[in-house]
Design a protein around this motif. Sequence first.
Motif, short mmCIF file in Angstrom:
data_model
loop_
_atom_site.label_atom_id
_atom_site.label_comp_id
_atom_site.label_asym_id
_atom_site.label_seq_id
_atom_site.Cartn_x
_atom_site.Cartn_y
_atom_site.Cartn_z
N LEU A 38 31.89 45.61 47.00
CA LEU A 38 32.80 45.64 45.87
C LEU A 38 33.73 44.46 45.92
O LEU A 38 34.40 44.22 46.93
N GLY A 39 33.79 43.69 44.83
CA GLY A 39 34.72 42.59 44.72
C GLY A 39 35.93 42.97 43.89
O GLY A 39 35.78 43.56 42.81
N LEU A 40 37.12 42.67 44.38
CA LEU A 40 38.36 42.90 43.64
C LEU A 40 38.87 41.56 43.16
O LEU A 40 39.14 40.66 43.97
N ILE A 41 38.98 41.39 41.85
CA ILE A 41 39.40 40.12 41.28
C ILE A 41 40.56 40.34 40.31
O ILE A 41 40.92 41.48 39.99
N GLY A 42 41.14 39.24 39.83
CA GLY A 42 42.24 39.32 38.89
C GLY A 42 43.25 38.23 39.15
O GLY A 42 43.19 37.53 40.17
N LEU A 189 26.57 39.66 58.07
CA LEU A 189 27.11 40.70 58.93
C LEU A 189 27.01 42.07 58.26
O LEU A 189 26.69 43.07 58.89
N ARG A 190 27.30 42.10 56.96
CA ARG A 190 27.16 43.35 56.21
C ARG A 190 25.73 43.87 56.29
O ARG A 190 25.49 45.05 56.57
N ASP A 191 24.77 42.98 56.07
CA ASP A 191 23.37 43.39 56.08
C ASP A 191 22.94 43.81 57.48
O ASP A 191 22.18 44.77 57.64
N ARG A 192 23.42 43.10 58.49
CA ARG A 192 22.99 43.37 59.87
C ARG A 192 23.55 44.70 60.37
O ARG A 192 22.87 45.44 61.08
N HIS A 193 24.78 45.02 59.98
CA HIS A 193 25.44 46.22 60.52
C HIS A 193 25.50 47.37 59.51
O HIS A 193 25.90 48.47 59.85
N GLY A 194 25.12 47.12 58.24
CA GLY A 194 25.10 48.18 57.25
C GLY A 194 26.46 48.64 56.79
O GLY A 194 26.62 49.77 56.33
N ALA A 195 27.47 47.78 56.92
CA ALA A 195 28.83 48.16 56.53
C ALA A 195 29.00 48.14 55.02
O ALA A 195 28.33 47.38 54.31
N THR A 196 29.92 48.96 54.54
CA THR A 196 30.38 48.87 53.16
C THR A 196 31.43 47.77 53.11
O THR A 196 32.35 47.74 53.94
N LEU A 197 31.31 46.85 52.16
CA LEU A 197 32.18 45.67 52.10
C LEU A 197 33.04 45.71 50.85
O LEU A 197 32.53 45.84 49.74
N VAL A 198 34.35 45.58 51.04
CA VAL A 198 35.29 45.44 49.93
C VAL A 198 36.05 44.14 50.15
O VAL A 198 36.63 43.93 51.22
N LEU A 199 36.04 43.27 49.15
CA LEU A 199 36.70 41.98 49.34
C LEU A 199 37.52 41.58 48.13
O LEU A 199 37.17 41.88 46.99
N VAL A 200 38.62 40.90 48.42
CA VAL A 200 39.48 40.30 47.40
C VAL A 200 39.12 38.83 47.32
O VAL A 200 39.00 38.15 48.35
N THR A 201 38.92 38.32 46.11
CA THR A 201 38.56 36.91 46.00
C THR A 201 38.95 36.33 44.64
O THR A 201 39.05 37.04 43.64
N HIS A 202 39.20 35.01 44.65
CA HIS A 202 39.31 34.24 43.41
C HIS A 202 38.05 33.40 43.20
O HIS A 202 37.95 32.66 42.22
N ALA A 207 32.37 36.42 44.10
CA ALA A 207 32.34 37.57 43.19
C ALA A 207 30.92 37.82 42.68
O ALA A 207 30.48 38.98 42.56
N ASP A 208 30.20 36.75 42.40
CA ASP A 208 28.84 36.89 41.85
C ASP A 208 27.88 37.52 42.84
O ASP A 208 26.84 38.06 42.44
N ARG A 209 28.19 37.47 44.12
CA ARG A 209 27.29 38.04 45.13
C ARG A 209 27.56 39.53 45.38
O ARG A 209 26.82 40.17 46.11
N CYS A 210 28.61 40.06 44.78
CA CYS A 210 28.95 41.47 44.98
C CYS A 210 28.09 42.38 44.11
O CYS A 210 27.66 41.99 43.02
N ASP A 211 27.85 43.60 44.57
CA ASP A 211 27.12 44.58 43.77
C ASP A 211 27.91 45.00 42.54
O ASP A 211 27.34 45.28 41.48
N ALA A 225 38.38 44.57 30.45
CA ALA A 225 37.86 43.25 30.79
C ALA A 225 36.39 43.33 31.16
O ALA A 225 35.91 44.34 31.66
N HIS A 226 35.69 42.27 30.91
CA HIS A 226 34.31 42.16 31.38
C HIS A 226 34.38 41.48 32.74
O HIS A 226 34.58 40.27 32.81
N ALA A 227 34.25 42.27 33.79
CA ALA A 227 34.43 41.75 35.15
C ALA A 227 33.18 41.03 35.61
O ALA A 227 32.41 41.53 36.39
N GLU A 228 33.00 39.85 35.08
CA GLU A 228 31.80 39.08 35.41
C GLU A 228 32.07 38.03 36.49
O GLU A 228 31.19 37.64 37.22
N ALA A 229 33.33 37.51 36.52
CA ALA A 229 33.64 36.46 37.47
C ALA A 229 35.11 36.50 37.79
O ALA A 229 35.89 37.13 37.07
#
Length: 231
Positions: A38-42, A189-202, A207-211, A225-229
């Motif tokens: 999950l990406g958190l943007i704004g 690392l997420r793929d290797r360990h199977g962690a759930t990932l939450v990240l804040v980014t500009h 952002a485009d790589r997030c589910d 908003a259309h949270a596309e980027a």
Amino acid sequence: MSEPVLSLKDVHLALDGNAGRVDILHGITLQVRRGETLGLIGPSGSGKSSLLMVMGGLERATGGEITALTRDLTAMDEDALARFRRDHMGVVFQSFHLIPTMTALENVATPLELAGDRGAFERAAAELDAVGLSHRENHYPAQMSGGEQQRVALARASVTRPDILLADEPTGNLDGANGAAIMDLLFGLRDRHGATLVLVTHSHALADRCDRVVRLRDGRVDRAAHAEAAE
């Protein structure tokens, strides 16, 4: 559908400052599923980092309920929260937050030592190797570049095999090449360990790589908003 790894219900956050009480988060309701990214943007000041901090119990919500792995974080005291983070969460900050008097190996081994893991240094060495820094084991943070320090921070966050990995602007202090390398490592690392990932980014690229991407505005989920980027 599986139980959410993270669940927030009507979460509020208000902090006292020099100018008085400031309302930062206004009734956030959000769920994050196991294995999701999950990406958190704004815009700056929209509450992204504050939301990440309350998700990790690093900032205590002033209203609402936060559940992580079916445990109610809002009902825990500080000691219980610290143990929960130690056992289940990894956190990566924009400013690295490495301990300056410890080597890279010692920094990565610290959370394992705190958990009483007798193989702390062997596991830490393996994690440093996974991020391409086995040759920097005995170097101190001041002897490493920003990109290398962030790699150490990633290794420290992932060495405990956390269920939840939280990252606050993990590429924010890095140039383009180092930022791209950290992105690859973070998702690896997420793929290797199977962690759930939450990240804040500009970062648009991150952002485009997030589910899924959630945009915040003025401390609220911007549902219009259309949270596309990222901004």
